[in-house]
Design a protein around this motif. Structure first.
Motif, mmCIF file in Angstrom:
data_model
loop_
_atom_site.group_PDB
_atom_site.id
_atom_site.type_symbol
_atom_site.label_atom_id
_atom_site.label_comp_id
_atom_site.label_asym_id
_atom_site.label_seq_id
_atom_site.Cartn_x
_atom_site.Cartn_y
_atom_site.Cartn_z
ATOM 1 N N PHE B 7 34.293 23.679 5.517
ATOM 2 C CA PHE B 7 35.530 22.911 5.303
ATOM 3 C C PHE B 7 36.142 22.513 6.653
ATOM 4 C CE2 PHE B 7 36.309 25.403 1.065
ATOM 5 C CZ PHE B 7 35.209 24.779 0.509
ATOM 6 N N ALA B 8 36.080 23.413 7.625
ATOM 7 C CA ALA B 8 36.630 23.099 8.965
ATOM 8 C C ALA B 8 35.841 21.950 9.590
ATOM 9 C CB ALA B 8 36.586 24.346 9.856
ATOM 10 N N HIS B 31 36.934 23.858 -2.327
ATOM 11 C CA HIS B 31 35.692 23.517 -3.037
ATOM 12 C C HIS B 31 35.964 22.445 -4.092
ATOM 13 C CE1 HIS B 31 31.593 24.211 -4.430
ATOM 14 N NE2 HIS B 31 32.070 24.100 -5.656
ATOM 15 N N GLY B 32 35.402 21.253 -3.913
ATOM 16 C CA GLY B 32 35.571 20.177 -4.886
ATOM 17 C C GLY B 32 36.874 19.412 -4.765
ATOM 18 N N THR B 70 32.366 18.609 -0.002
ATOM 19 C CA THR B 70 32.681 20.049 -0.020
ATOM 20 C C THR B 70 31.736 20.847 -0.913
ATOM 21 O OG1 THR B 70 34.236 19.939 -1.898
ATOM 22 C CG2 THR B 70 35.171 19.614 0.312
ATOM 23 N N ILE B 71 31.034 20.146 -1.842
ATOM 24 C CA ILE B 71 30.185 20.913 -2.768
ATOM 25 C C ILE B 71 28.700 20.798 -2.461
ATOM 26 C CG2 ILE B 71 31.909 20.621 -4.633
ATOM 27 C CD1 ILE B 71 29.683 18.850 -6.050
ATOM 28 N N ASN B 104 32.305 15.747 -11.624
ATOM 29 C CA ASN B 104 30.968 16.205 -12.008
ATOM 30 C C ASN B 104 30.058 16.233 -10.785
ATOM 31 O OD1 ASN B 104 29.425 17.055 -14.407
ATOM 32 N ND2 ASN B 104 28.004 15.469 -13.710
ATOM 33 N N GLY B 105 29.468 17.383 -10.557
ATOM 34 C CA GLY B 105 28.622 17.528 -9.380
ATOM 35 C C GLY B 105 27.188 17.805 -9.783
ATOM 36 N N GLY B 106 26.357 16.757 -9.827
ATOM 37 C CA GLY B 106 24.931 16.936 -10.058
ATOM 38 C C GLY B 106 24.238 17.202 -8.735
#
Lengths: 154, 154, 154, 154
Positions: B7-8, B31-32, B70-71, B104-106
């Protein structure tokens, strides 16, 4: 106002505020048609050195909007209701071109399409396609009052 | 790399090129989730004194894209395939906020939504909603070669 | 007409023509909210045995449109100007649910979002997200005349 | 498989499940091009007697998807990731035509555009324009397993 006077006004009106800050220039205007150009500078890029999606979106929205402007009477303005843009390949060239045209001009709702091309060493590549929905509203003089746009706001 | 280190890195990576030129700053990362802010300057405006649609589109695209970042694992990058944005009311405030989250994270395709708010005198108004489709690709070192992206290009 | 009478009218009005042919049923109505259900039949499928994108698009458009209907006066109708839909994963369940809500209600332009869920063995999966732009127009009695819609047509 | 054999397969493959239930028929197939027709029946209408937006969306999605199918190798399939459709005027005719073509064919991501026309008394009117984003994936034999699509699913 003749069509030519209206087009001359729109050419001048086009490049103010954010589009001017981005460096977008008008290259051609006709009834239902608007075309623009951008010389790519380092500040247009994203982290990989390609032109940022936001630059192409700004160019497509603004050029598509002015294509709509060419078909409305001079006492009307157009607002972007929404747009959608597909990025077809990375834009790596030194210049971008945008060609927009009205695909349907209703009295209230106008739909434009805008294509963005990246030019490298004289060859054009199609880098983005947008579909822009606009609304024609009565122009009035007041600025910066949301109350002007009850069509959009609650 | 821990999530916090990732994240940083993303906070620092966010504001380069066009988003930096526009003045967009990161305010929150999880996250997300990605959130940003923009202090409105005259060069962000369109002809009526409101914030230009292209500024909001840039903010929504870039913030939505970093929410997707982020994911994904650190050896991946994300590309915007396309986005759609609706402008809900004119943005007349002194500051814009953008809040984006992955819906939605595929493994390949990630969809984010991004909301833009205009802040005037401490009150937030919802001015735009975007839906952004991204693709995760293997990061590599080469820059400015279209051949890197055969997924997109013919 | 009280809100409850209006909602009762919309429940009845919803399932005619194509939505009835598809088998979409109303499950819940409130101010700015509309929810529907579809029991999946073989004729809803595409070549792989999942629900066809067109079924989900029809459900999202029609449910999002009726969410908009709940907030306009009874002498108005709503027309879909455009919509965009993202398909998040294959819909493999025995039932689809659609939940729509108005995210911005202007006097003219209304924006709804609609989510579609697939239900298999009691578990819901989010399979599609749509963003729908609608226009409120004066209702009139004449049917099947394009002249009714000069807002849209040239 | 020759291109002609591939096109013949796609013609046959097109009209199953929901598109067959709607009555959409193939009229023309070529590399990057797909065209279809629909004879309008009462069950295609919405409450005003025009063709329902969902019918046009289904036609545009499915025809645009099969245009993409014409350019992928026979061991691939295409999935709709998302689409956007603008409704340009009410569709009041006795027949709809849809003409779709690929505007960019990447190895993974394919973008098609699809136009829908309403035919009344021999005259065609442009009633809808769609932009469809598709993904080419390896075909496999398993049916109805979400695990087949890790590109999309989490």
């Amino acid at each position: 106002m003749t069509p030519d006077e209206w087009f001359a006004f729109l050419r001048q009106d086009f490049a103010r505020g954010f589009p001017a800050y981005c460096g977008i220039e008008v290259t051609h205007v006709a009834h239902g048609v608007f075309e623009t150009r951008l010389n790519v500078r380092p500040e247009h890029q994203q982290q990989d050195g390609f032109v940022h999606a936001g630059v192409m979106a700004t160019m497509a929205d603004h050029t598509g909007g002015y294509a709509a402007f060419t078909i409305v009477p001079p006492d009307r303005r157009v607002l972007t209701i929404e747009f959608k843009i597909n990025f077809l390949r990375p834009a790596a060239g030194q210049q971008l071109l945008c060609r927009a045209r009205v695909i349907n001009g209703g009295r209230r709702i106008i739909v434009s399409e805008a294509d963005v091309f990246s030019v490298a060493d004289g060859a054009e590549k199609h880098v983005a396609r947008a579909l822009v929905t606009l609304m024609a509203v009565e122009a009035d003089r007041t600025r910066r009052t949301e109350q002007r746009h009850p069509e959009l706001c609650a």
